[in-house]
Design an enzyme around this catalytic site. Structure first.
Site, short mmCIF file in Angstrom:
data_model
loop_
_atom_site.label_atom_id
_atom_site.label_comp_id
_atom_site.label_asym_id
_atom_site.label_seq_id
_atom_site.Cartn_x
_atom_site.Cartn_y
_atom_site.Cartn_z
N GLU A 85 -13.65 -12.64 26.47
CA GLU A 85 -15.07 -12.42 27.26
C GLU A 85 -14.91 -12.69 28.55
OE1 GLU A 85 -17.16 -10.60 26.11
OE2 GLU A 85 -16.81 -10.50 23.74
N TYR B 39 -24.75 -13.50 28.71
CA TYR B 39 -24.11 -12.76 28.13
C TYR B 39 -22.89 -13.27 27.36
CZ TYR B 39 -20.34 -9.59 26.58
OH TYR B 39 -19.48 -9.19 25.65
N ASP C 230 -24.83 -6.77 27.67
CA ASP C 230 -24.02 -6.21 28.97
C ASP C 230 -24.37 -4.92 29.36
OD1 ASP C 230 -23.20 -4.51 26.84
OD2 ASP C 230 -21.07 -4.88 27.34
N CYS D 295 -21.41 6.49 24.17
CA CYS D 295 -22.61 6.49 24.91
C CYS D 295 -22.26 6.06 26.52
CB CYS D 295 -23.73 5.58 24.62
SG CYS D 295 -25.34 5.96 25.14
N CYS E 168 -22.85 12.86 22.86
CA CYS E 168 -24.15 12.69 22.09
C CYS E 168 -23.91 13.41 20.73
CB CYS E 168 -25.18 13.61 22.70
SG CYS E 168 -25.87 12.57 24.44
N CYS F 163 -22.51 11.05 18.19
CA CYS F 163 -23.07 9.65 18.47
C CYS F 163 -23.91 9.46 16.80
CB CYS F 163 -24.07 9.49 19.32
SG CYS F 163 -24.85 7.88 19.53
N CYS G 224 -32.35 8.96 18.98
CA CYS G 224 -32.29 8.52 20.42
C CYS G 224 -33.45 9.47 21.20
CB CYS G 224 -30.67 9.02 21.15
SG CYS G 224 -30.38 8.73 22.75
#
Length: 363
Positions: free
Chosen positions: A48, A131, A149, A201, A208, A211, A217
């Site tokens: 991370e 985060y 994030d 995305c 899309c 997705c 959405c």
DNA sequence: TAAACGTGGGT
DNA sequence: TACCCAAGTTT
């Protein structure tokens, strides 16, 4: 209160993740996790921190080298500073490496070598912000924390067709993300939203059509997905000038300088030189027969462009100026330098990829 | 709050 | 080429 639609949405994302989770060196797959495999908090934390503002592609090799060399937090905490900084060289944002060591040592000294499992305790550690604290709590300890994030910001802005620009809209996006965070499998869920943002995305041309969230959405319904999230415009970058001085002694040693902890490239090795300013004056570190190389280094940092003029000199083997580091020929590796300094070295030596060659063991 | 803080890849 | 962007944190 999570309603039925919210529940379905989180479940869709988890189902998608079960089928499409990327295989990453620091990740426990959803199948392994379901079988009871627990992530190693050290590896989650290290990945991370490396991934802060940094792409997966750039992190992979660094993560492998770090974990091979320092397999656990105690090993890392015991490592000399210069070795860790050298291993981090080229990855950027060097405050992360300095804080990495501070954090490892705090975990050993204050937490008996075990990472705390709560968001609040993690947040107190160096280099761990909102985060990363949420990510470690969720991924390593399966706590229902909400990660926010760049990926999640984009996914939430589009899912809810939010046009308020970042960073002002951050609290709203965080609230939207929190409303979707499930109590079950929060670790997988956190990785699922980020994977969705990273692979489906995406900023420029989101996929899309495939997705898992295309039906709910709102941006897709409105046709605004590629406009989101909106961001406040960035200031233009000025161009600065600098001079660096590469001296090689008759015995082959290179004269380097350890940069101060604070500021740009803090704690890293580099060639001595001038300030970097709009019109920086020449500043040789000691008298020698300096020769200006015919080409220049061009490099762009986060907030300015740099043109670097590179001077070189051959000096006697007994030259040992105060404040400089005499690096013996066999101990000097260009890959241990930050990229801008490696570029200066490569310009001098006429090479073009010394850092990667050295790191890959190919040279 | 906003600026400082790296680098490489994609478009 | 130039700009955008990346699993942000610190001061």
């Amino acid at each position: 209160m999570r309603d039925t639609a919210t529940f379905d949405l989180s479940r869709s994302l988890l189902a998608w993740y079960d089928r499409h989770a990327r295989d990453l060196p620091w990740r426990v797959s959803p199948a392994d996790r379901a079988a009871g495999v627990q992530p190693d908090p050290y590896r989650v934390w290290l990945s991370e921190v490396m991934l802060q503002q940094t792409t997966v592609a750039a992190v992979r090799d660094y993560f492998q080298r770090f974990t091979a060399r320092w397999p656990d937090v105690r090993a890392l905490a015991a490592a000399p500073d210069d070795q860790v900084m050298a291993e981090w060289a080229g990855l950027g944002y060097y405050a992360r490496a300095r804080n990495l060591l501070k954090c490892a040592r705090a975990v050993v000294d204050q937490h008996d070598g075990r990472f705390p499992d709560s968001h609040d305790a993690l947040l107190k550690l160096p280099g761990i912000g909102p985060y990363t604290a949420a990510a470690i709590a969720a991924i390593a300890f399966d706590r229902p924390e909400t990660v926010l994030d760049g990926n999640v910001e984009r996914v939430m802005a589009r899912l809810h067709d939010i046009h308020d620009p970042l960073p002002k809209s951050k609290p709203l996006l965080k609230a939207k993300a929190a409303a979707l965070t499930p109590d079950e499998r929060p670790g997988d869920y956190a990785q699922a939203v980020m994977d969705l943002g990273a692979t489906i995305c995406t900023p420029k041309s989101p996929a899309c059509g495939i997705c898992p969230l295309r039906d709910p959405c709102q941006a897709r319904a409105a046709g605004t997905q590629t406009d989101l999230p909106r961001k406040t415009p960035k200031a233009p970058k000025p161009t600065r000038l600098g001079h660096v001085y590469i001296a090689q002694r008759a015995d082959g040693a290179i004269l380097l300088e350890r940069r101060p902890e604070m500021g740009l490239l803090g704690g890293m090795l580099g060639f001595p030189g001038s300030e970097w300013a709009e019109d920086a004056a020449e500043a040789p570190p000691f008298p020698a027969d300096w020769t200006l190389l015919p080409a220049e280094v061009r490099h762009t940092f986060t907030h300015f462009h740099l043109i670097l003029r590179v001077w070189t000199a051959a000096v006697p083997a007994d030259v040992d100026p105060l404040g400089l580091v005499v690096m013996p020929k066999h101990a000097f590796r260009p890959g241990d330098l930050p990229t801008v300094m490696r570029k200066a070295h490569d310009l001098w030596r006429g090479s073009s990829a010394s850092g990667k060659m050295d790191r890959a063991g190919l040279s």
